[in-house]
Design an enzyme around this catalytic site. Sequence first.
Site, mmCIF file in Angstrom:
data_model
loop_
_atom_site.group_PDB
_atom_site.id
_atom_site.type_symbol
_atom_site.label_atom_id
_atom_site.label_comp_id
_atom_site.label_asym_id
_atom_site.label_seq_id
_atom_site.Cartn_x
_atom_site.Cartn_y
_atom_site.Cartn_z
ATOM 1 N N ASP A 13 40.458 31.088 43.294
ATOM 2 C CA ASP A 13 41.139 31.104 44.585
ATOM 3 C C ASP A 13 42.638 30.859 44.471
ATOM 4 O O ASP A 13 43.267 30.289 45.361
ATOM 5 C CB ASP A 13 40.520 30.069 45.552
ATOM 6 C CG ASP A 13 39.040 30.346 45.779
ATOM 7 O OD1 ASP A 13 38.663 31.529 45.810
ATOM 8 O OD2 ASP A 13 38.271 29.378 45.913
ATOM 9 N N LYS A 16 44.518 35.721 43.375
ATOM 10 C CA LYS A 16 44.421 36.889 42.477
ATOM 11 C C LYS A 16 44.398 38.194 43.268
ATOM 12 O O LYS A 16 44.987 39.189 42.865
ATOM 13 C CB LYS A 16 43.141 36.787 41.622
ATOM 14 C CG LYS A 16 43.115 35.573 40.716
ATOM 15 C CD LYS A 16 41.807 35.453 39.970
ATOM 16 C CE LYS A 16 40.621 35.106 40.850
ATOM 17 N NZ LYS A 16 40.675 33.778 41.484
ATOM 18 N N GLY A 40 35.758 35.821 46.091
ATOM 19 C CA GLY A 40 36.239 36.124 47.440
ATOM 20 C C GLY A 40 37.735 36.273 47.347
ATOM 21 O O GLY A 40 38.444 35.303 47.092
ATOM 22 N N HIS A 41 38.220 37.496 47.478
ATOM 23 C CA HIS A 41 39.653 37.759 47.337
ATOM 24 C C HIS A 41 40.196 38.239 48.676
ATOM 25 O O HIS A 41 39.778 39.276 49.186
ATOM 26 C CB HIS A 41 39.902 38.825 46.259
ATOM 27 C CG HIS A 41 39.412 38.416 44.907
ATOM 28 N ND1 HIS A 41 39.391 39.264 43.837
ATOM 29 C CD2 HIS A 41 38.935 37.232 44.448
ATOM 30 C CE1 HIS A 41 38.918 38.617 42.774
ATOM 31 N NE2 HIS A 41 38.631 37.387 43.125
ATOM 32 N N GLN A 223 37.093 34.409 39.693
ATOM 33 C CA GLN A 223 37.040 32.972 39.352
ATOM 34 C C GLN A 223 38.319 32.535 38.623
ATOM 35 O O GLN A 223 39.372 33.039 38.942
ATOM 36 C CB GLN A 223 35.779 32.659 38.519
ATOM 37 C CG GLN A 223 34.467 32.840 39.293
ATOM 38 C CD GLN A 223 34.053 34.287 39.467
ATOM 39 O OE1 GLN A 223 33.937 35.009 38.501
ATOM 40 N NE2 GLN A 223 33.834 34.720 40.690
HETATM 41 P P1 GDP Z 1 41.579 34.722 44.970
HETATM 42 O O1 GDP Z 1 40.118 34.437 44.982
HETATM 43 O O2 GDP Z 1 42.268 34.234 43.740
HETATM 44 O O3 GDP Z 1 41.905 36.174 45.240
HETATM 45 O O4 GDP Z 1 42.201 33.876 46.178
HETATM 46 P P2 GDP Z 1 41.613 33.730 47.660
HETATM 47 O O5 GDP Z 1 41.853 35.013 48.377
HETATM 48 O O6 GDP Z 1 40.231 33.201 47.619
HETATM 49 O O7 GDP Z 1 42.503 32.556 48.209
HETATM 50 C C1 GDP Z 1 43.898 32.656 48.251
HETATM 51 C C2 GDP Z 1 44.364 32.576 49.726
HETATM 52 O O8 GDP Z 1 45.742 32.330 49.745
HETATM 53 C C3 GDP Z 1 44.153 33.856 50.503
HETATM 54 O O9 GDP Z 1 43.861 33.527 51.829
HETATM 55 C C4 GDP Z 1 45.504 34.574 50.416
HETATM 56 O O10 GDP Z 1 45.774 35.421 51.522
HETATM 57 C C5 GDP Z 1 46.427 33.393 50.430
HETATM 58 N N1 GDP Z 1 47.685 33.551 49.682
HETATM 59 C C6 GDP Z 1 47.899 34.210 48.495
HETATM 60 N N2 GDP Z 1 49.171 34.025 48.080
HETATM 61 C C7 GDP Z 1 49.753 33.239 49.007
HETATM 62 C C8 GDP Z 1 51.062 32.656 49.129
HETATM 63 O O11 GDP Z 1 51.936 32.823 48.283
HETATM 64 N N3 GDP Z 1 51.291 31.863 50.239
HETATM 65 C C9 GDP Z 1 50.334 31.636 51.185
HETATM 66 N N4 GDP Z 1 50.640 30.855 52.218
HETATM 67 N N5 GDP Z 1 49.110 32.161 51.099
HETATM 68 C C10 GDP Z 1 48.821 32.938 50.019
HETATM 69 P P1 IMO Z 2 37.338 33.756 43.216
HETATM 70 O O1 IMO Z 2 37.270 35.046 42.434
HETATM 71 C C1 IMO Z 2 36.245 29.539 43.448
HETATM 72 C C2 IMO Z 2 32.359 28.405 41.737
HETATM 73 C C3 IMO Z 2 31.260 27.967 42.688
HETATM 74 C C4 IMO Z 2 30.531 26.976 41.798
HETATM 75 C C5 IMO Z 2 30.618 27.616 40.412
HETATM 76 C C6 IMO Z 2 29.377 28.402 40.014
HETATM 77 O O2 IMO Z 2 37.412 33.934 44.669
HETATM 78 O O3 IMO Z 2 38.416 32.876 42.647
HETATM 79 P P2 IMO Z 2 28.406 30.764 40.766
HETATM 80 O O4 IMO Z 2 27.923 31.241 42.098
HETATM 81 O O5 IMO Z 2 29.522 31.558 40.190
HETATM 82 O O6 IMO Z 2 27.289 30.556 39.773
HETATM 83 O O7 IMO Z 2 28.978 29.271 41.063
HETATM 84 O O8 IMO Z 2 31.733 28.484 40.468
HETATM 85 N N1 IMO Z 2 32.945 29.730 42.044
HETATM 86 C C7 IMO Z 2 34.162 29.913 42.565
HETATM 87 N N2 IMO Z 2 35.076 29.009 42.997
HETATM 88 N N3 IMO Z 2 36.523 30.845 43.488
HETATM 89 C C8 IMO Z 2 35.620 31.758 43.042
HETATM 90 O O9 IMO Z 2 35.899 33.078 42.938
HETATM 91 C C9 IMO Z 2 34.359 31.309 42.584
HETATM 92 N N4 IMO Z 2 33.242 31.918 42.112
HETATM 93 C C10 IMO Z 2 32.394 30.941 41.768
HETATM 94 O O10 IMO Z 2 31.783 27.356 43.833
HETATM 95 O O11 IMO Z 2 31.229 25.756 41.738
HETATM 96 MG MG MG Z 3 38.683 33.476 46.164
#
Ligand code: GDP
Ligand code: IMO
Ligand code: MG
Length: 427
Positions: A13, A16, A40-41, A223
């Site tokens: 999170d 990416k 979850g991106h 991840q």
């Molecule tokens: P990922 O799993 O690595 O793709 O990240 P997630 O999407 O799960 O979580 C990142 C969150 O931060 C998302 O809601 C993005 O829209 C948001 N985000 C990404 N870069 C930035 C940033 O530079 N500033 C802010 N405020 N939000 C960001």
């Molecule tokens: P993105 O790509 C954050 C965590 C779960 C749990 C552990 C194992 O959005 O960064 P799993 O279902 O993979 O066997 O769960 O890994 N986990 C994540 N945490 N971001 C993710 O993906 C994750 N995918 C799995 O919460 O602790």
């Molecule tokens: Mg994510």
Amino acid sequence: MPALVLLGAQWGDEGKGKATDLLGGSVDYVVRYQGGNNAGHTVVVGDQKYALHLLPSGILSPGCIPVIGNGVVVDPSVLLSELSGLNERGVDTSKLLISGNAHIITPYNVTIDKVTERFLGKRRIGTTGRGIGPTYADKINRVGIRVQDLYDESILTQKVEAALDVKNQILTKLYNRRAIAANQVVEELLGYAEQLKPYVADTVLILNKALDEDKVVLFEGGQGTLLDIDHGTYPFVTSSNPTAGGACTGSGVGPTRISRVIGILKAYTTRVGAGPFPTELFDEDGEALRRIGGERGVTTGRDRRCGWFDAVIARYATRVNGLTDFFLTKLDVLTGWEQIPVCVAYEIDGQRVEELPYSQTDFHHAKPIYEYLPGWQEDITKAKTFSDLPKNAQNYVKALEEMSGAPISAIGVGPGRDETIQINSFL
Ligand code: GDP
Ligand code: IMO
Ligand code: MG
């Protein structure tokens, strides 16, 4: 020409999805190489927000070919609903390629993920419940179902029967659940076969040929480094290799072709699920990071655990991934603090420790040693260049760069595509 890897440097999170989407316009292929719909991106394009789970974030860039590599685990029902959701919003998904060697998350793997977690009780991992671990376990146990098996009914039936032989014993005798009928599973899986067929391809050959032709290939990790099955905080990890080496095994592209490895690094730290987290905050600062950063899981809707930046982890990510660059995200979230603590080392049993300990017990005992950097109050979301940032924000970035061991080449100051300060080009 260049193959780039973009991966999470912390516990996932990090942003990416946004970073991949940003590069999507300049690359020819974006490849997911591990994980599945546990990811979850979130990608924000103008006033549109997309939540992607299985599809590479490059799918939102019209010129880019999205690829699901052999290292990914695919839940066909999730994939098809993600595709139709995007089609309804006018996104062209017709270029998608899926490796015939990718493994399928079967309905029984989802069931086993959930019952195992329930059975573990207090010791549970806090998985996303998407069947990820059991599917990778089947792959390693050589009883997995692959995408290509959907096109040979007899093989598929034999494989599902073989896999269920043992699993039904476990489900009925250990977990007190009903047995799963092989023919129903086969029928469900065959029901996806035709819809998926246009996308299934020899992605190893296609990607290597693309590199021969000087095309640009971007590998998008799911991840993060600390969730890696080998290099993460085992057993509180996911069941694949998000680290840079996973890009090779998960795609069939050799390491000599990779020119750049970019670590996505949040300006503070978050984690979802169980496991150690030295800089975790349980006070109003943690609550504020969660609120301002919108730190709620895209996949499970769980609140993310929040804490200060941990330079020990960043250094570790640099080392195990051979990072060439960092993309620092969410710097804007830190606006408003008088001073910002940054963890520079750990105290473990009275000793100062500079690097991530290999011993799980030691890591569980690690207490953060903080340095306090002066904060800033100015809104930074409109900053376009490094010098637009207030002096203290510049110094925060420079300090993180020095502690983390690789140059910070881009800085996120908001979720939108254009809310990015590019310092060095990635291409
Ligand atoms: P990922 O799993 O690595 O793709 O990240 P997630 O999407 O799960 O979580 C990142 C969150 O931060 C998302 O809601 C993005 O829209 C948001 N985000 C990404 N870069 C930035 C940033 O530079 N500033 C802010 N405020 N939000 C960001
Ligand atoms: P993105 O790509 C954050 C965590 C779960 C749990 C552990 C194992 O959005 O960064 P799993 O279902 O993979 O066997 O769960 O890994 N986990 C994540 N945490 N971001 C993710 O993906 C994750 N995918 C799995 O919460 O602790
Ligand atoms: Mg994510």
